[in-house]
Design a protein around this motif. Structure first.
Motif, PDB file in Angstrom:
ATOM      1  N   MET A 188       0.833  -1.207   0.000  1.00 37.72           N
ATOM      2  CA  MET A 188       0.000   0.000   0.000  1.00 37.72           C
ATOM      3  C   MET A 188       0.867   1.256   0.000  1.00 37.72           C
ATOM      4  O   MET A 188       0.595   2.229  -0.702  1.00 37.72           O
ATOM      5  CB  MET A 188      -0.911  -0.004   1.231  1.00 37.72           C
ATOM      6  N   VAL A 239     -14.138  -5.520   5.715  1.00 41.59           N
ATOM      7  CA  VAL A 239     -13.315  -4.370   5.315  1.00 41.59           C
ATOM      8  C   VAL A 239     -12.313  -4.792   4.243  1.00 41.59           C
ATOM      9  O   VAL A 239     -12.106  -4.084   3.251  1.00 41.59           O
ATOM     10  CB  VAL A 239     -12.577  -3.768   6.543  1.00 41.59           C
ATOM     11  N   ASP A 286     -12.034  -3.336   0.472  1.00 43.83           N
ATOM     12  CA  ASP A 286     -10.785  -2.735  -0.015  1.00 43.83           C
ATOM     13  C   ASP A 286     -10.286  -3.463  -1.257  1.00 43.83           C
ATOM     14  O   ASP A 286      -9.787  -2.838  -2.202  1.00 43.83           O
ATOM     15  CB  ASP A 286      -9.705  -2.782   1.076  1.00 43.83           C
ATOM     16  N   ASN A 287     -10.424  -4.793  -1.239  1.00 44.34           N
ATOM     17  CA  ASN A 287      -9.976  -5.600  -2.373  1.00 44.34           C
ATOM     18  C   ASN A 287     -10.767  -5.249  -3.636  1.00 44.34           C
ATOM     19  O   ASN A 287     -10.201  -5.115  -4.725  1.00 44.34           O
ATOM     20  CB  ASN A 287     -10.148  -7.087  -2.036  1.00 44.34           C
ATOM     21  N   LYS A 309     -12.188  -2.436  -4.274  1.00 43.68           N
ATOM     22  CA  LYS A 309     -11.775  -1.092  -4.683  1.00 43.68           C
ATOM     23  C   LYS A 309     -10.475  -1.151  -5.492  1.00 43.68           C
ATOM     24  O   LYS A 309     -10.359  -0.521  -6.546  1.00 43.68           O
ATOM     25  CB  LYS A 309     -11.569  -0.220  -3.436  1.00 43.68           C
ATOM     26  N   ILE A 310      -9.499  -1.936  -4.991  1.00 40.70           N
ATOM     27  CA  ILE A 310      -8.223  -2.080  -5.691  1.00 40.70           C
ATOM     28  C   ILE A 310      -8.428  -2.748  -7.051  1.00 40.70           C
ATOM     29  O   ILE A 310      -7.830  -2.349  -8.057  1.00 40.70           O
ATOM     30  CB  ILE A 310      -7.219  -2.913  -4.849  1.00 40.70           C
TER      31      ILE A 310
END
Length: 410
Positions: free
Chosen positions: A42, A188, A192-193, A195-196
């Motif tokens: 990140m 969460v 997030d995954n 989104k990436i």
């Protein structure tokens, strides 16, 4: 009478407990390792966005832009893999906890039922008179003694049952709390995954658009690639010639044959070389903050995937006006340059050589002894592309080495 507290197969229980503790410890270590990797990736993505200018398919330096976005895509693919591993690990832990919660609830139900039965029986014979009669009805002193021991044991067992119920209840509450936290953590991670992955899809689309632009005017952009490769080849030849000359000079000074392909070392230089080798994989980066944009070894040509090009070092993007620093103690052997390019510095560490290229100015001189982290010059920024990049090499005598295996976490 058999003790109420006798334990069946104590060795087996101990082995099972040890296996359980070992499994939990491994899972925790793996979780920490994955989280550290995720945070590092990140941070690298954040650094890429900071150090590499935004890509623009209309720019005349689209070749550089394609390289930049290729790098971002590689890092994001690695990040997604790590996050998938984290999600799978959490899923396994959650499933294990579901089983444990079910077992604890079953144990608790049984413990409570047993305890209730004991209380019921105890209530029926709770009077002191019935207890006394139980003792007085003994046929012998030995039997009376055993009955006293039985009543004491029974009282202790009832107390332990009560404590066991309290412990199981507390353990169940703790597991429920952990279970809820793990579910939240997994949610969460999944968000997030996604989104990436969405960002990755967008970058792959941009990559395709750029490659389409490149293919429309292949000859024009092929010249950009060719020019960059020619300069890279010239830098390689220059460094390798300087190393050969330095080897010949060291052997001539030591009275050895000039055909030797290895450095003639003093005891002190040998010790530095051994120490350098012992720190393989632990050496600091040659910039305090940076990201690898081009790795060591063979790479597919941007315009022609059937053609491979070789990179003998690594290229690191860094901040504007960043300082290049010595990765280990040693001696400056050469300050060099190539036609139309910038300056470079070579440092010997016994039989090992590190080279730092693309410096706009140098702050050391030939013959200087340098220490780890010492500033050796300022990395140049290409005003046309906005990139600040350092090319870094590692050699052992004349043999090229992969810098990625020598620097920490590259």
């Amino acid at each position: 009478m058999k003790s109420l507290f006798s334990i069946q197969n104590p060795k087996k229980i101990i082995v099972l407990l040890l296996l359980l503790v070992s499994s939990m410890s491994f899972a925790q270590d793996k979780k920490k390792e994955l989280e550290a990797t995720r945070l590092r990736l990140m941070k690298e993505i954040s650094l890429i966005n900071k150090l590499i200018r935004k890509t623009n398919s209309k720019t005349k330096f689209i070749v550089d832009d394609v390289q930049s976005i290729n790098h971002k895509i590689r890092v994001k693919i690695d990040l997604i893999k790590v996050m998938n591993q984290q999600t799978n690990l959490l899923t396994n832990q959650i499933n294990d906890n579901i089983k444990k919660i079910g077992q604890l609830r079953s144990d608790l139900t049984k413990l409570k039922a047993d305890y209730a039965e004991m209380i019921r029986k105890s209530y029926k014979s709770k009077s002191e008179q019935s207890r006394l009669m139980f003792l007085l009805s003994s046929e012998s002193f030995l039997q009376a003694y055993k009955r006293v021991q039985y009543m004491k044991q029974y009282t202790d067992y009832r107390k332990k049952q009560g404590e066991a119920i309290a412990e199981r209840t507390q353990e169940l509450q703790k597991l429920n709390t952990t279970f809820a936290a793990q579910k939240k953590e997994k949610e969460v991670l999944i968000a997030d995954n996604r989104k990436i992955q969405k960002e990755l899809e967008g970058e792959k689309k941009t990559q395709s658009e750029m490659l389409a632009v490149l293919r429309k005017d292949k000859d024009k952009y092929a010249n950009q690639v060719k020019k960059k490769q020619q300069q890279a080849d010239e830098i390689d030849r220059k460094i390798e010639k300087l190393i050969r000359d330095a080897i010949a000079k060291s052997n001539k000074k030591a009275g050895n044959k000039s055909s030797s392909k290895t450095f003639a070392l003093t005891p002190e230089a040998k010790a530095i070389g051994n120490s350098f080798a012992a720190n393989k994989g632990k050496h600091i980066w040659p910039v305090s903050e940076g990201t690898k944009t081009v790795g060591y070894g063979k790479h597919r040509d941007i315009l022609n995937p059937n053609v491979t090009r070789e990179n003998n070092g690594v290229v690191l993007a860094t901040n504007k006006n960043a300082k290049a620093r010595a990765v280990y103690k040693g001696k400056v052997t050469h300050i060099f340059g190539v036609k139309g390019g910038n300056k470079g510095v070579m440092i010997s560490h016994g039989s090992y050589i590190t080279a730092y290229y693309n410096l706009k100015n140098v702050s050391v001189s030939v013959g200087d002894a340098v220490i780890i982290k010492q500033n050796i010059g300022t990395v140049d920024t290409d005003e046309s592309t906005g990139k600040t990049e350092l090319k870094f090499f590692v050699f052992k005598n004349t043999k090229r080495l992969n810098p990625e295996t020598w620097l920490y976490r590259m």
